[in-house]
Design a protein around this motif. Structure first.
Motif, PDB file in Angstrom:
ATOM      1  N   ARG A 160       0.819  -1.220   0.000  1.00 48.58           N
ATOM      2  CA  ARG A 160       0.000   0.000   0.000  1.00 48.58           C
ATOM      3  C   ARG A 160       0.854   1.272   0.000  1.00 48.58           C
ATOM      4  O   ARG A 160       0.343   2.360  -0.284  1.00 48.58           O
ATOM      5  CB  ARG A 160      -0.922   0.000   1.212  1.00 48.58           C
ATOM      6  N   ASP A 161       2.138   1.144   0.339  1.00 44.46           N
ATOM      7  CA  ASP A 161       3.023   2.307   0.420  1.00 44.46           C
ATOM      8  C   ASP A 161       3.652   2.671  -0.922  1.00 44.46           C
ATOM      9  O   ASP A 161       4.285   3.721  -1.034  1.00 44.46           O
ATOM     10  CB  ASP A 161       4.162   2.037   1.421  1.00 44.46           C
ATOM     11  N   LEU A 162       3.535   1.809  -1.925  1.00 51.08           N
ATOM     12  CA  LEU A 162       4.285   1.967  -3.164  1.00 51.08           C
ATOM     13  C   LEU A 162       3.577   2.876  -4.161  1.00 51.08           C
ATOM     14  O   LEU A 162       2.351   3.002  -4.173  1.00 51.08           O
ATOM     15  CB  LEU A 162       4.520   0.600  -3.817  1.00 51.08           C
ATOM     16  N   ASP A 163       4.394   3.489  -5.042  1.00 56.99           N
ATOM     17  CA  ASP A 163       3.849   4.261  -6.161  1.00 56.99           C
ATOM     18  C   ASP A 163       4.150   3.542  -7.471  1.00 56.99           C
ATOM     19  O   ASP A 163       4.609   2.393  -7.474  1.00 56.99           O
ATOM     20  CB  ASP A 163       4.398   5.695  -6.165  1.00 56.99           C
ATOM     21  N   THR A 164       3.925   4.205  -8.603  1.00 55.61           N
ATOM     22  CA  THR A 164       4.107   3.553  -9.905  1.00 55.61           C
ATOM     23  C   THR A 164       5.568   3.294 -10.248  1.00 55.61           C
ATOM     24  O   THR A 164       5.855   2.548 -11.187  1.00 55.61           O
ATOM     25  CB  THR A 164       3.477   4.396 -11.024  1.00 55.61           C
ATOM     26  N   ASN A 165       6.486   3.909  -9.497  1.00 55.57           N
ATOM     27  CA  ASN A 165       7.910   3.620  -9.693  1.00 55.57           C
ATOM     28  C   ASN A 165       8.377   2.457  -8.819  1.00 55.57           C
ATOM     29  O   ASN A 165       9.562   2.129  -8.793  1.00 55.57           O
ATOM     30  CB  ASN A 165       8.753   4.865  -9.373  1.00 55.57           C
ATOM     31  N   ASN A 166       7.423   1.849  -8.090  1.00 57.65           N
ATOM     32  CA  ASN A 166       7.726   0.759  -7.152  1.00 57.65           C
ATOM     33  C   ASN A 166       8.657   1.189  -6.030  1.00 57.65           C
ATOM     34  O   ASN A 166       9.399   0.377  -5.480  1.00 57.65           O
ATOM     35  CB  ASN A 166       8.288  -0.469  -7.889  1.00 57.65           C
ATOM     36  N   HIS A 167       8.644   2.494  -5.716  1.00 57.03           N
ATOM     37  CA  HIS A 167       9.298   3.033  -4.529  1.00 57.03           C
ATOM     38  C   HIS A 167       8.203   3.338  -3.504  1.00 57.03           C
ATOM     39  O   HIS A 167       7.029   3.460  -3.856  1.00 57.03           O
ATOM     40  CB  HIS A 167      10.025   4.347  -4.818  1.00 57.03           C
ATOM     41  N   MET A 168       8.588   3.528  -2.257  1.00 59.28           N
ATOM     42  CA  MET A 168       7.618   4.034  -1.292  1.00 59.28           C
ATOM     43  C   MET A 168       7.214   5.438  -1.714  1.00 59.28           C
ATOM     44  O   MET A 168       8.067   6.282  -2.017  1.00 59.28           O
ATOM     45  CB  MET A 168       8.192   4.037   0.129  1.00 59.28           C
ATOM     46  N   ASN A 169       5.926   5.682  -1.743  1.00 58.44           N
ATOM     47  CA  ASN A 169       5.407   6.973  -2.184  1.00 58.44           C
ATOM     48  C   ASN A 169       5.925   8.108  -1.303  1.00 58.44           C
ATOM     49  O   ASN A 169       6.066   7.947  -0.084  1.00 58.44           O
ATOM     50  CB  ASN A 169       3.877   6.933  -2.162  1.00 58.44           C
ATOM     51  N   ASN A 170       6.155   9.266  -1.912  1.00 56.50           N
ATOM     52  CA  ASN A 170       6.722  10.404  -1.185  1.00 56.50           C
ATOM     53  C   ASN A 170       5.932  10.766   0.070  1.00 56.50           C
ATOM     54  O   ASN A 170       6.511  11.065   1.119  1.00 56.50           O
ATOM     55  CB  ASN A 170       6.774  11.627  -2.112  1.00 56.50           C
ATOM     56  N   ALA A 171       4.605  10.751  -0.039  1.00 58.42           N
ATOM     57  CA  ALA A 171       3.781  11.148   1.103  1.00 58.42           C
ATOM     58  C   ALA A 171       3.877  10.165   2.261  1.00 58.42           C
ATOM     59  O   ALA A 171       3.698  10.541   3.421  1.00 58.42           O
ATOM     60  CB  ALA A 171       2.327  11.305   0.661  1.00 58.42           C
ATOM     61  N   MET A 172       4.189   8.900   1.961  1.00 57.51           N
ATOM     62  CA  MET A 172       4.224   7.890   3.010  1.00 57.51           C
ATOM     63  C   MET A 172       5.398   8.093   3.966  1.00 57.51           C
ATOM     64  O   MET A 172       5.297   7.759   5.153  1.00 57.51           O
ATOM     65  CB  MET A 172       4.272   6.490   2.398  1.00 57.51           C
ATOM     66  N   TYR A 173       6.520   8.628   3.483  1.00 55.42           N
ATOM     67  CA  TYR A 173       7.636   8.929   4.381  1.00 55.42           C
ATOM     68  C   TYR A 173       7.165   9.907   5.471  1.00 55.42           C
ATOM     69  O   TYR A 173       7.479   9.756   6.649  1.00 55.42           O
ATOM     70  CB  TYR A 173       8.800   9.547   3.620  1.00 55.42           C
ATOM     71  N   VAL A 174       6.423  10.921   5.032  1.00 52.31           N
ATOM     72  CA  VAL A 174       5.937  11.925   5.972  1.00 52.31           C
ATOM     73  C   VAL A 174       4.895  11.324   6.906  1.00 52.31           C
ATOM     74  O   VAL A 174       4.875  11.613   8.102  1.00 52.31           O
ATOM     75  CB  VAL A 174       5.356  13.132   5.213  1.00 52.31           C
ATOM     76  N   SER A 175       4.038  10.459   6.363  1.00 55.97           N
ATOM     77  CA  SER A 175       3.028   9.801   7.183  1.00 55.97           C
ATOM     78  C   SER A 175       3.677   9.013   8.323  1.00 55.97           C
ATOM     79  O   SER A 175       3.255   9.098   9.486  1.00 55.97           O
ATOM     80  CB  SER A 175       2.174   8.869   6.312  1.00 55.97           C
ATOM     81  N   TYR A 176       4.717   8.251   8.019  1.00 58.83           N
ATOM     82  CA  TYR A 176       5.410   7.489   9.058  1.00 58.83           C
ATOM     83  C   TYR A 176       6.160   8.412  10.016  1.00 58.83           C
ATOM     84  O   TYR A 176       6.187   8.189  11.229  1.00 58.83           O
ATOM     85  CB  TYR A 176       6.362   6.477   8.434  1.00 58.83           C
ATOM     86  N   ALA A 177       6.791   9.460   9.473  1.00 59.23           N
ATOM     87  CA  ALA A 177       7.545  10.382  10.332  1.00 59.23           C
ATOM     88  C   ALA A 177       6.646  11.087  11.326  1.00 59.23           C
ATOM     89  O   ALA A 177       7.079  11.428  12.444  1.00 59.23           O
ATOM     90  CB  ALA A 177       8.283  11.405   9.469  1.00 59.23           C
ATOM     91  N   MET A 178       5.388  11.293  10.970  1.00 59.48           N
ATOM     92  CA  MET A 178       4.466  11.985  11.872  1.00 59.48           C
ATOM     93  C   MET A 178       4.152  11.169  13.115  1.00 59.48           C
ATOM     94  O   MET A 178       3.592  11.703  14.081  1.00 59.48           O
ATOM     95  CB  MET A 178       3.184  12.353  11.117  1.00 59.48           C
ATOM     96  N   GLU A 179       4.549   9.889  13.134  1.00 52.61           N
ATOM     97  CA  GLU A 179       4.390   9.094  14.344  1.00 52.61           C
ATOM     98  C   GLU A 179       5.245   9.632  15.483  1.00 52.61           C
ATOM     99  O   GLU A 179       5.014   9.315  16.656  1.00 52.61           O
ATOM    100  CB  GLU A 179       4.757   7.630  14.066  1.00 52.61           C
ATOM    101  N   ALA A 180       6.244  10.457  15.137  1.00 53.63           N
ATOM    102  CA  ALA A 180       7.099  11.044  16.169  1.00 53.63           C
ATOM    103  C   ALA A 180       6.445  12.238  16.853  1.00 53.63           C
ATOM    104  O   ALA A 180       6.906  12.682  17.913  1.00 53.63           O
ATOM    105  CB  ALA A 180       8.440  11.461  15.565  1.00 53.63           C
ATOM    106  N   LEU A 181       5.381  12.795  16.257  1.00 55.37           N
ATOM    107  CA  LEU A 181       4.651  13.887  16.901  1.00 55.37           C
ATOM    108  C   LEU A 181       3.885  13.329  18.094  1.00 55.37           C
ATOM    109  O   LEU A 181       3.219  12.302  17.995  1.00 55.37           O
ATOM    110  CB  LEU A 181       3.686  14.539  15.911  1.00 55.37           C
ATOM    111  N   GLN A 182       3.941  14.011  19.206  1.00 61.47           N
ATOM    112  CA  GLN A 182       3.327  13.504  20.439  1.00 61.47           C
ATOM    113  C   GLN A 182       2.250  14.449  20.949  1.00 61.47           C
ATOM    114  O   GLN A 182       2.186  15.618  20.568  1.00 61.47           O
ATOM    115  CB  GLN A 182       4.396  13.295  21.511  1.00 61.47           C
ATOM    116  N   ASN A 183       1.406  13.911  21.821  1.00 62.57           N
ATOM    117  CA  ASN A 183       0.366  14.691  22.492  1.00 62.57           C
ATOM    118  C   ASN A 183      -0.551  15.410  21.506  1.00 62.57           C
ATOM    119  O   ASN A 183      -0.929  16.570  21.703  1.00 62.57           O
ATOM    120  CB  ASN A 183       1.004  15.710  23.449  1.00 62.57           C
ATOM    121  N   ASN A 184      -0.886  14.702  20.421  1.00 60.77           N
ATOM    122  CA  ASN A 184      -1.806  15.233  19.406  1.00 60.77           C
ATOM    123  C   ASN A 184      -1.290  16.514  18.756  1.00 60.77           C
ATOM    124  O   ASN A 184      -2.070  17.343  18.274  1.00 60.77           O
ATOM    125  CB  ASN A 184      -3.199  15.487  20.010  1.00 60.77           C
ATOM    126  N   ALA A 185       0.011  16.686  18.772  1.00 60.05           N
ATOM    127  CA  ALA A 185       0.594  17.870  18.134  1.00 60.05           C
ATOM    128  C   ALA A 185       0.366  17.820  16.628  1.00 60.05           C
ATOM    129  O   ALA A 185       0.298  16.746  16.024  1.00 60.05           O
ATOM    130  CB  ALA A 185       2.090  17.943  18.436  1.00 60.05           C
TER     131      ALA A 185
END
Length: 235
Positions: A160-185
């Motif tokens: 589900r993370d892949l795009d048409t280039n068979n890389h992880m889609n650009n937006a998904m990196y940010v989606s995973y990185a946002m897990e570091a935001l805490q306290n509903n920031a």
């Protein structure tokens, strides 16, 4: 300038009830793809030429929340083409009062899909896209030197993370990185620099470091190479 008209639906909303950073990135991705298609170079044509546009970096700045049922214009335009590189700007505005919700500047590389190396942009593409002054935001041109030492967690690249280039889609990196935001920031600004693509099945690690209103994150692959640097400015 190329513009798409959109109406915000429920599936576009984050838990805050507003359009989030990841959805904005998806809006931009859709608008850029529609622009290149309208110019006569859809992804299928580029693929037949062993060519693809790869996002190198982006700076996204939000000004006001976008809520359910809002009618918006998502616009994009290009500038500063140099050999294999070009700047693409984005802006989201209210369809009625034209007030700006968000804008971004991004740096793209035209790559050979067989070698993975940059190649010179076809002159006709530059002519068809056109060149206008970029947005006021400034994206990173060089790899950041920031480090992030606090381990947040690991995740595996799924289909589900892949795009048409068979890389992880650009937006998904940010989606995973946002897990570091805490306290509903939430983030009002994000700087992104992409270094190495991630592929299906790879195990990635997320690290973060917070200083005042800045949260620096780094996503590393199994070889400890940085896949992406993502810095959030917390609202």
């Amino acid at each position: 300038m190329f513009t798409q008209n959109r109406t915000v639906t429920y599936s576009h909303l984050s838990p805050s009830g507003e359009v989030g950073i990841v959805t904005l990135l998806q809006y931009f991705q859709d608008c850029a793809t529609a622009h290149t298609t309208a110019a006569g170079y859809p992804i299928e044509r580029l693929a037949s030429m062993d060519g693809a546009w790869i996002l190198n970096s982006m700076h996204l700045l939000t000004y006001k929340p976008i809520r359910l049922h809002a009618s918006i214009h998502v616009s994009t335009w290009t500038s500063e083409f140099r050999r294999a590189y070009g700047i693409r700007s984005f802006r989201v505005t209210d369809a009625e009062d034209k007030e700006t919700y968000a804008e971004a500047t991004s740096l793209w590389v035209f790559c050979d899909t067989k070698t993975g190396h940059p190649k010179r942009i076809i002159p006709e593409i530059i002519t068809l896209y056109g060149e206008e002054p970029p947005a006021a935001t400034t994206c990173m041109r060089k790899e950041p030197q920031e480090t992030a030492k606090d381990f947040i967690g690991e995740f595996k690249v799924l289909h589900r993370d892949l795009d048409t280039n068979n890389h992880m889609n650009n937006a998904m990196y940010v989606s995973y990185a946002m897990e570091a935001l805490q306290n509903n920031a939430s983030a009002k600004e994000v700087d992104i620099y992409y270094k190495h693509p991630a592929f299906l099945g790879e195990k990635l690690s997320l690290y973060a470091n917070k200083e005042e209103d800045k949260l620096q994150t780094i996503i590393l692959n199994e070889e400890n190479q940085p896949c992406a640097y993502i810095r959030f400015t917390i609202a």
